[in-house]
Design a protein around this motif. Structure first.
Motif, PDB file in Angstrom:
ATOM      1  N   GLU A 385     -21.191  23.219 -36.819  1.00 11.03           N
ATOM      2  CA  GLU A 385     -22.413  22.636 -37.377  1.00 11.03           C
ATOM      3  C   GLU A 385     -22.259  21.126 -37.508  1.00 11.03           C
ATOM      4  OE1 GLU A 385     -26.275  22.513 -38.904  1.00 11.03           O
ATOM      5  OE2 GLU A 385     -25.156  24.048 -37.793  1.00 11.03           O
ATOM      6  N   GLU A 386     -21.050  20.663 -37.868  1.00  7.82           N
ATOM      7  CA  GLU A 386     -20.825  19.217 -37.943  1.00  7.82           C
ATOM      8  C   GLU A 386     -20.970  18.574 -36.569  1.00  7.82           C
ATOM      9  OE1 GLU A 386     -16.997  18.697 -39.606  1.00  7.82           O
ATOM     10  OE2 GLU A 386     -17.522  19.426 -41.617  1.00  7.82           O
ATOM     11  N   MET A 387     -20.455  19.211 -35.551  1.00  9.16           N
ATOM     12  CA  MET A 387     -20.573  18.670 -34.195  1.00  9.16           C
ATOM     13  C   MET A 387     -22.031  18.652 -33.758  1.00  9.16           C
ATOM     14  SD  MET A 387     -17.274  20.312 -32.212  1.00  9.16           S
ATOM     15  CE  MET A 387     -17.714  19.438 -30.707  1.00  9.16           C
ATOM     16  N   ARG A 388     -22.776  19.686 -34.141  1.00  8.41           N
ATOM     17  CA  ARG A 388     -24.194  19.719 -33.760  1.00  8.41           C
ATOM     18  C   ARG A 388     -24.962  18.582 -34.417  1.00  8.41           C
ATOM     19  NH1 ARG A 388     -28.899  21.166 -35.645  1.00  8.41           N
ATOM     20  NH2 ARG A 388     -28.028  21.775 -37.647  1.00  8.41           N
ATOM     21  N   LYS A 389     -24.691  18.359 -35.702  1.00  5.47           N
ATOM     22  CA  LYS A 389     -25.380  17.270 -36.391  1.00  5.47           C
ATOM     23  C   LYS A 389     -24.998  15.921 -35.800  1.00  5.47           C
ATOM     24  CE  LYS A 389     -25.933  19.684 -40.818  1.00  5.47           C
ATOM     25  NZ  LYS A 389     -25.575  19.693 -42.260  1.00  5.47           N
ATOM     26  N   ALA A 390     -23.724  15.759 -35.442  1.00  9.44           N
ATOM     27  CA  ALA A 390     -23.300  14.505 -34.813  1.00  9.44           C
ATOM     28  C   ALA A 390     -23.998  14.319 -33.479  1.00  9.44           C
ATOM     29  CB  ALA A 390     -21.783  14.501 -34.632  1.00  9.44           C
ATOM     30  N   MET A 391     -24.179  15.403 -32.751  1.00  8.39           N
ATOM     31  CA  MET A 391     -24.884  15.317 -31.469  1.00  8.39           C
ATOM     32  C   MET A 391     -26.339  14.923 -31.674  1.00  8.39           C
ATOM     33  SD  MET A 391     -25.197  15.637 -28.214  1.00  8.39           S
ATOM     34  CE  MET A 391     -23.677  16.405 -27.688  1.00  8.39           C
ATOM     35  N   GLU A 392     -27.010  15.555 -32.613  1.00 11.72           N
ATOM     36  CA  GLU A 392     -28.411  15.225 -32.855  1.00 11.72           C
ATOM     37  C   GLU A 392     -28.550  13.775 -33.309  1.00 11.72           C
ATOM     38  OE1 GLU A 392     -29.788  18.122 -35.588  1.00 11.72           O
ATOM     39  OE2 GLU A 392     -30.116  19.670 -34.048  1.00 11.72           O
ATOM     40  N   ALA A 393     -27.631  13.311 -34.162  1.00  6.82           N
ATOM     41  CA  ALA A 393     -27.684  11.914 -34.604  1.00  6.82           C
ATOM     42  C   ALA A 393     -27.483  10.980 -33.421  1.00  6.82           C
ATOM     43  CB  ALA A 393     -26.614  11.671 -35.665  1.00  6.82           C
ATOM     44  N   ALA A 394     -26.570  11.318 -32.521  1.00  4.61           N
ATOM     45  CA  ALA A 394     -26.344  10.486 -31.340  1.00  4.61           C
ATOM     46  C   ALA A 394     -27.573  10.454 -30.456  1.00  4.61           C
ATOM     47  CB  ALA A 394     -25.125  11.004 -30.571  1.00  4.61           C
ATOM     48  N   ILE A 395     -28.254  11.586 -30.349  1.00  9.83           N
ATOM     49  CA  ILE A 395     -29.468  11.637 -29.534  1.00  9.83           C
ATOM     50  C   ILE A 395     -30.558  10.762 -30.137  1.00  9.83           C
ATOM     51  CG2 ILE A 395     -31.323  13.166 -28.749  1.00  9.83           C
ATOM     52  CD1 ILE A 395     -29.238  15.387 -28.525  1.00  9.83           C
ATOM     53  N   GLN A 396     -30.698  10.846 -31.451  1.00 13.13           N
ATOM     54  CA  GLN A 396     -31.714  10.019 -32.109  1.00 13.13           C
ATOM     55  C   GLN A 396     -31.406   8.539 -31.935  1.00 13.13           C
ATOM     56  OE1 GLN A 396     -31.857  11.365 -36.145  1.00 13.13           O
ATOM     57  NE2 GLN A 396     -32.728  13.394 -35.624  1.00 13.13           N
ATOM     58  N   ASN A 397     -30.134   8.167 -32.062  1.00 13.56           N
ATOM     59  CA  ASN A 397     -29.756   6.756 -31.860  1.00 13.56           C
ATOM     60  C   ASN A 397     -30.051   6.317 -30.435  1.00 13.56           C
ATOM     61  OD1 ASN A 397     -28.852   6.569 -34.504  1.00 13.56           O
ATOM     62  ND2 ASN A 397     -26.727   7.115 -33.958  1.00 13.56           N
ATOM     63  N   ALA A 398     -29.745   7.218 -29.478  1.00 15.40           N
ATOM     64  CA  ALA A 398     -29.987   6.874 -28.087  1.00 15.40           C
ATOM     65  C   ALA A 398     -31.476   6.737 -27.809  1.00 15.40           C
ATOM     66  CB  ALA A 398     -29.375   7.943 -27.169  1.00 15.40           C
ATOM     67  N   GLN A 399     -32.282   7.604 -28.421  1.00 16.34           N
ATOM     68  CA  GLN A 399     -33.730   7.521 -28.215  1.00 16.34           C
ATOM     69  C   GLN A 399     -34.296   6.247 -28.826  1.00 16.34           C
ATOM     70  OE1 GLN A 399     -34.993  11.229 -29.906  1.00 16.34           O
ATOM     71  NE2 GLN A 399     -34.775  12.356 -27.958  1.00 16.34           N
ATOM     72  N   ARG A 400     -33.799   5.874 -30.005  1.00 14.75           N
ATOM     73  CA  ARG A 400     -34.307   4.658 -30.634  1.00 14.75           C
ATOM     74  C   ARG A 400     -33.923   3.424 -29.820  1.00 14.75           C
ATOM     75  NH1 ARG A 400     -33.041   7.328 -35.607  1.00 14.75           N
ATOM     76  NH2 ARG A 400     -30.953   6.390 -35.588  1.00 14.75           N
ATOM     77  N   SER A 401     -32.758   3.459 -29.198  1.00 13.75           N
ATOM     78  CA  SER A 401     -32.325   2.294 -28.419  1.00 13.75           C
ATOM     79  C   SER A 401     -32.827   2.323 -26.988  1.00 13.75           C
ATOM     80  CB  SER A 401     -30.798   2.224 -28.421  1.00 13.75           C
ATOM     81  OG  SER A 401     -30.252   3.373 -27.792  1.00 13.75           O
ATOM     82  N   GLY A 402     -33.602   3.368 -26.659  1.00 13.84           N
ATOM     83  CA  GLY A 402     -34.156   3.444 -25.303  1.00 13.84           C
ATOM     84  C   GLY A 402     -33.146   3.890 -24.281  1.00 13.84           C
TER      85      GLY A 402
END
Length: 517
Positions: A385-402
């Motif tokens: 679950e920690e890895m999943r949350k880290a993945m989702e956070a990374a995706i959100q950061n990547a989406q915000r940065s384009g």
């Protein structure tokens, strides 16, 4: 009715009318909301084509053709030449071992035996004559040997007597050899005389008969074929020609279902007995012979029938399955879906733990061992679950940065991104190895409580789960295609076994519908 009761009745009717109106409005409002939601859901689902996850059986089979034949077929021939005088067996006759099938004219061999007997008698007479000559030569040699001591005869006479004795001994040996030769020749003729009677070597059924009375059999360079006998038609065999692409799935002991044109409404069963290595190449197509054992106790099947067979190489009962189209679906915006798909895979990875828990339930564990597994499993789920949350956070950061493209920027450390091409196989192997190591680390405490047999079984299951083929499917949730990783099993060409982050009744996306105006 009094004047005071009339206002009360009017007030009661007014309250009932207002309550009924309010209830009707609520019902209409609820119906409107329900219809609106159904319309919205129908519109959302209408954007995708879906297939439900079903529970059922999957049977994987290989089709092939072949010919029925007896398990053991014996060709009866003749080792001698001559004219056939009798034929005592016909087509389809049941015969027993040593039963007479035919006779060949024995007169030639009977005459040869009489001639041989006469030659043996002549050789015996020659032997008697040679023995008499031998005795006379021996006596003459002895007399002259005694006389030469007294110098009454010459030494040359003794030498001549010795030579005469040696010659007589040789004649005796020659006569005895002649007797042996003539006796052996006569015995060979007797053997040929016995061969004029053709007997069945086995119990069985006559399939073919190639001779008629009066026909001459000529056994010169090879024995002519007179009869073909099937040893036992209660047990038959099929020789199938299986393509090289499928032969790796065929193993002895697998079940075979087949039909024959003679009985189109009936299905027969057999079992793979042998996979032969003698490959045959025809028109650049390589096939291998596969021998199938068939029980024909009722005598229905006949030798030579053409068989259409299906070899059951795998069967899975009561499993989750889905149309193969759901495994092939990829979102139109594949690049944008990449990180989200990886996050979906992380969510679906819990299916591996569920599969492992199901396997552990089959082991005979003590309460302490069960508690150790539950503890390690809870820790593994928390880490996942920690890895999943880290993945989702990374995706959100990547989406915000384009940076939501295929570059995979912002991925957590240790994540391997599949890009296809030659490196995909190596990356897949690395992921399997890392998964195996991670499971061994996560369940180190549980492994320490197991005995040797339990430990080996658990490690085999972990290796199987880590090496299992996994694909990304898309489950329809609230009108959206949500990526979910599942483990795939056997496939019959139209449906495939799946397990993991799906359950029976889930709708998996198989395609996108064209937009309508």
């Amino acid at each position: 009715m009094s004047r005071s009761s009339r206002p009360q009745a009017n007030r009661s009717r007014s309250l009932l009318f207002r309550a009924g109106t309010a209830i009707a409005v609520l019902i209409l409002l609820g119906a409107g909301i329900w219809f609106w939601r159904q319309h919205q859901a129908a519109g959302a689902e209408g954007a995708f084509r879906t297939a439900p996850v079903e529970r059922g059986n999957i049977r994987v089979s290989i089709s092939s053709t072949g010919t029925l034949s007896a398990t053991s077929t014996v060709i009866v021939g003749s080792q001698i030449s001559g004219q056939v005088t009798e034929v005592l067996a016909d087509f389809n006759d049941r015969v027993s071992k040593d039963q007479v099938l035919a006779r060949i004219d024995p007169k030639t061999y009977e005459a040869q035996i009489e001639q041989g007997n006469a030659q043996v008698a002549s050789a015996r007479a020659s032997l008697e004559q040679a023995l008499a000559t031998q005795r006379n030569a021996e006596l003459d040699y002895r007399r002259k040997s005694e006389l030469v001591q007294r110098q009454l005869v010459a030494r040359s006479d003794v030498d001549l007597a010795r030579a005469a004795l040696d010659q007589a001994n040789a004649q005796v040996a020659s006569a005895r050899a002649q007797i042996g030769q003539q006796t052996a020749s006569t015995q060979a003729t007797r053997v040929n005389l016995e061969r004029t009677v053709i007997r069945s070597p086995v119990d069985g059924v006559v399939l073919t008969r190639s001779i008629e009375p009066g026909q001459t059999v000529a056994a010169s360079l090879q024995a002519p074929e007179l009869f073909t006998i099937a040893e036992d038609l209660a047990q038959m065999k099929i020789e199938l020609a299986v393509d090289e692409a499928d032969i790796g799935q065929v193993q002895p002991g697998q079940g075979v279902a087949f039909t024959v044109d003679a009985f189109p409404d009936r299905q027969f069963r057999g079992q793979v007995q042998q996979v032969r290595l003698a490959a045959t190449t025809s028109n650049n197509v390589v096939t291998y012979p596969v021998v199938v054992a068939v029980d024909n106790s009722d005598g229905t099947l006949l030798p030579g029938l053409t068989v259409n067979a299906e070899i059951e190489v795998s069967r899975r009962d009561d499993v989750l399955k889905v149309s193969n189209a759901a495994l092939r679906f990829k979102p139109a915006d594949q690049a944008a879906a990449g990180p989200a798909a990886m996050a979906g895979g992380m969510r679906g990875g819990a299916g591996m733990l569920d599969d492992l828990a199901g396997f552990v339930a089959t082991l005979e564990l003590t309460p302490a061992q069960r508690a150790a597994f539950d503890s390690d499993a809870a820790t593994a789920r928390a880490r996942q679950e920690e890895m999943r949350k880290a993945m989702e956070a990374a995706i959100q950061n990547a989406q915000r940065s384009g940076a939501t493209g295929a570059s995979g920027g912002g991925m957590p450390p240790g994540m391997v991104v599949m890009r296809g091409g030659p490196a995909q196989g190596a990356a897949s192997g690395q992921m399997r190895q890392r998964t195996l190591e991670r499971f061994q680390q996560n369940f180190a405490g549980f492994l320490g409580t197991l005995d040797e047999s339990q430990r080996q079984a658990f490690e085999r299951e972990i290796a199987a789960l880590a090496g299992a083929r996994r694909v990304m499917v898309h489950r329809l949730e609230n009108g959206k295609a949500v990526p979910v990783q599942v483990r795939v099993g056997v496939s019959d060409g139209s449906s495939t076994e799946i397990s993991g982050g799906v359950k029976e009744g889930d709708l998996l996306v198989t395609g996108e519908r064209a937009a309508t105006r």
